[in-house]
Enzyme design. Structure first.
Site, PDB file in Angstrom:
ATOM      1  CG  HIS A   1      -1.894  -1.052   1.362  1.00 23.55           C
ATOM      2  ND1 HIS A   1      -1.833  -2.026   2.316  1.00 23.55           N
ATOM      3  CD2 HIS A   1      -3.023  -1.305   0.638  1.00 23.55           C
ATOM      4  CE1 HIS A   1      -2.870  -2.841   2.204  1.00 23.55           C
ATOM      5  NE2 HIS A   1      -3.613  -2.432   1.183  1.00 23.55           N
TER       6      HIS A   1
ATOM      7  N   GLY B   1      -3.112  -1.364  -7.343  1.00 23.29           N
ATOM      8  CA  GLY B   1      -2.014  -2.325  -7.409  1.00 23.29           C
ATOM      9  C   GLY B   1      -2.294  -3.424  -8.421  1.00 23.29           C
TER      10      GLY B   1
HETATM   11  P1  AMP Z   1      -6.714  -3.591  -0.397  1.00 27.27           P
HETATM   12  O1  AMP Z   1      -6.493  -2.800   0.852  1.00 27.27           O
HETATM   13  O2  AMP Z   1      -6.323  -5.023  -0.287  1.00 27.27           O
HETATM   14  O3  AMP Z   1      -8.081  -3.360  -0.980  1.00 27.27           O
HETATM   15  O4  AMP Z   1      -5.696  -2.998  -1.457  1.00 27.27           O
HETATM   16  C1  AMP Z   1      -5.685  -1.628  -1.768  1.00 27.27           C
HETATM   17  C2  AMP Z   1      -4.820  -1.425  -2.982  1.00 27.27           C
HETATM   18  O5  AMP Z   1      -3.491  -1.848  -2.704  1.00 27.27           O
HETATM   19  C3  AMP Z   1      -5.310  -2.215  -4.199  1.00 27.27           C
HETATM   20  O6  AMP Z   1      -5.184  -1.410  -5.350  1.00 27.27           O
HETATM   21  C4  AMP Z   1      -4.349  -3.378  -4.218  1.00 27.27           C
HETATM   22  O7  AMP Z   1      -4.163  -3.916  -5.500  1.00 27.27           O
HETATM   23  C5  AMP Z   1      -3.082  -2.728  -3.722  1.00 27.27           C
HETATM   24  N1  AMP Z   1      -2.168  -3.737  -3.188  1.00 27.27           N
HETATM   25  C6  AMP Z   1      -2.415  -4.610  -2.189  1.00 27.27           C
HETATM   26  N2  AMP Z   1      -1.369  -5.433  -2.012  1.00 27.27           N
HETATM   27  C7  AMP Z   1      -0.424  -5.068  -2.937  1.00 27.27           C
HETATM   28  C8  AMP Z   1       0.888  -5.545  -3.274  1.00 27.27           C
HETATM   29  N3  AMP Z   1       1.457  -6.564  -2.641  1.00 27.27           N
HETATM   30  N4  AMP Z   1       1.530  -4.923  -4.276  1.00 27.27           N
HETATM   31  C9  AMP Z   1       0.960  -3.899  -4.956  1.00 27.27           C
HETATM   32  N5  AMP Z   1      -0.260  -3.405  -4.675  1.00 27.27           N
HETATM   33  C10 AMP Z   1      -0.945  -3.983  -3.682  1.00 27.27           C
END
Ligand code: AMP
Length: 299
Positions: free
Chosen positions: A55, A166
Site C-alpha cells: 500500500h 495495485g
Molecule cells: P486492499 O487494501 O487489499 O483493498 O488494497 C488496496 C490497494 O493496494 C489495491 O489497489 C491493491 O491492489 C493494492 N495492493 C495490495 N497489495 C499489494 C501488493 N502486494 N503490491 C501492490 N499493490 C498492492
C-alpha cells in the site's frame, strides 16, 4: 516537518477540506508568482486498511502524481459475500494513520458503513459484466459489483484526477479501467507493480492470518508463477504445467484456479494467442484466500 494526516469521516467534510487545500495551494503559488501548475491535482489511493509496504508503494506513487493525496480506508461490506471474512478482516486504523503520517499523506478518508450506505445497502449498483463473474468473481459472487460500486462512490466523493491501484488485483484493475471507459469517468488510473516479501509472497493484508508453516507453503504460488514466466517462451500450456507442478506439490495450498488470460479481454487465451498475457492464480491456504499474478510473454 511531517504532520499527522487529517482523518475525515464524512463526505461533506472531506469535500470542503479538499476545496480548501486546492485554494491554499493556488494562493501559495500566486504568492510565489508561480502560475504554471494549473489546478492542484487530487490523487486517491483506495484501500481497505491494514496497510503494508505494498500500500505504501501506491501512496508514494500517488505523491509523485499530484499535490493532494487522499488515502481512503474502508472495509466495504458490499464486496464481501456471506461466509467471507468481513467480520475478521484486520482493522488497524491507528497504525495505518501513523504509517501514512510517515509518508506525508495529508488526508485519510475513513468513513463508516453508515456514511457510505446510509440506507443500509446500495440499491443502485455498478455491474461488472461477464468478466466480473470469472475467476475471483466465480469464487466470490457479487464481489466485483460491490467493488466497482464503492470505487464509483469514492471517485464521486473525492473527485480525483488520478487513482492508484495495485497490479496484485489484476482483475480489479481490468474492471475498474473498463468502468471508467464505459461510464466516462474523468479520473484516470495508475497501476503499481506487485510488491513482494523476500521469498516472493505477494504482500497482502490477509497474510497476517497465515501461520508460519502456511506462510512458507504460500510461497509456492509466487514460485509457480515465476517458474511459468521463465518458460513462457515455450507457450501457455508449458507455462501452466510448470506452475501446476510447483503449486500442486504443496499440500497446504488448495488451488482454486490457475489460468492464462489475454490482457485485452481478461478471457482465457486461445491456442493461437501470442504476445503479452497474464497468468492468474488463487488458492486457499488454511482459511486464507490468496491471489497472485504474473505477466507472460507468449511466443
Ligand atoms: P486492499 O487494501 O487489499 O483493498 O488494497 C488496496 C490497494 O493496494 C489495491 O489497489 C491493491 O491492489 C493494492 N495492493 C495490495 N497489495 C499489494 C501488493 N502486494 N503490491 C501492490 N499493490 C498492492
Amino acid at each position: 516537518m511531517l504532520t499527522k494526516p487529517e482523518v475525515i469521516g464524512t463526505i461533506e467534510e472531506l469535500r470542503s477540506r479538499l476545496i480548501d487545500a486546492q485554494s491554499r495551494i493556488e494562493s501559495e503559488r500566486a504568492g510565489r508568482g508561480d502560475d504554471a501548475g494549473g489546478t492542484p491535482r487530487i490523487v486517491l489511493v483506495p484501500t481497505m486498511g491494514a496497510l503494508h509496504a505494498g500500500h505504501l508503494t501506491l501512496v508514494r506513487r500517488a505523491r509523485s502524481l499530484g499535490e493532494i493525496v487522499v488515502v481512503s480506508i474502508f472495509v466495504n461490506p458490499l464486496q464481501f459475500g456471506a461466509g467471507e471474512d468481513l467480520g475478521t478482516y484486520p482493522r488497524t486504523l491507528d497504525a495505518d494513520v501513523a504509517a501514512l503520517a510517515a509518508e506525508g499523506v495529508p488526508f485519510v478518508f475513513a468513513p463508516t458503513s453508515q456514511v457510505m450506505y446510509p440506507d443500509g445497502d446500495a440499491s443502485t449498483r455498478v455491474t461488472a459484466g461477464t468478466v466480473g463473474s470469472l475467476f475471483e468473481g466465480a469464487a466470490r459472487p457479487g464481489h466485483f459489483d460491490g467493488m466497482l460500486t464503492v470505487v464509483a462512490k469514492l471517485f464521486n466523493i473525492v473527485g480525483p484526477d488520478v487513482a492508484v491501484f495495485g497490479q496484485k488485483d489484476a482483475q480489479q484493475v481490468f474492471l475498474v479501467e473498463r468502468m471508467l471507459a464505459d461510464l466516462d469517468f474523468r479520473t484516470r488510473i495508475e497501476v503499481v507493480p506487485i510488491v513482494r516479501e523476500d521469498g516472493g509472497l505477494a504482500l497482502s493484508s490477509r497474510n497476517r492470518a497465515l501461520e508460519p508453516d502456511q506462510r512458507a507453503a504460500a510461497r509456492a504460488l509466487s514460485a509457480g508463477l515465476a517458474d511459468a514466466a521463465s518458460v513462457a517462451g515455450q507457450g501457455a500450456e508449458v507455462a501452466l504445467q510448470v506452475a501446476h507442478a510447483r503449486i500442486d506439490a504443496e499440500p497446504l495450498v488448495k488451488l482454486d484456479y490457475l489460468v492464462v488470460v489475454d490482457p485485452r479481454t481478461f478471457l482465457p487465451v486461445r491456442a493461437l494467442h501470442h504476445g503479452p498475457a497474464r497468468m492468474l492464480v488463487a488458492a486457499l491456504v488454511g482459511h486464507t484466500r490468496l491471489i497472485d499474478n504474473v505477466a507472460l510473454e507468449l511466443p
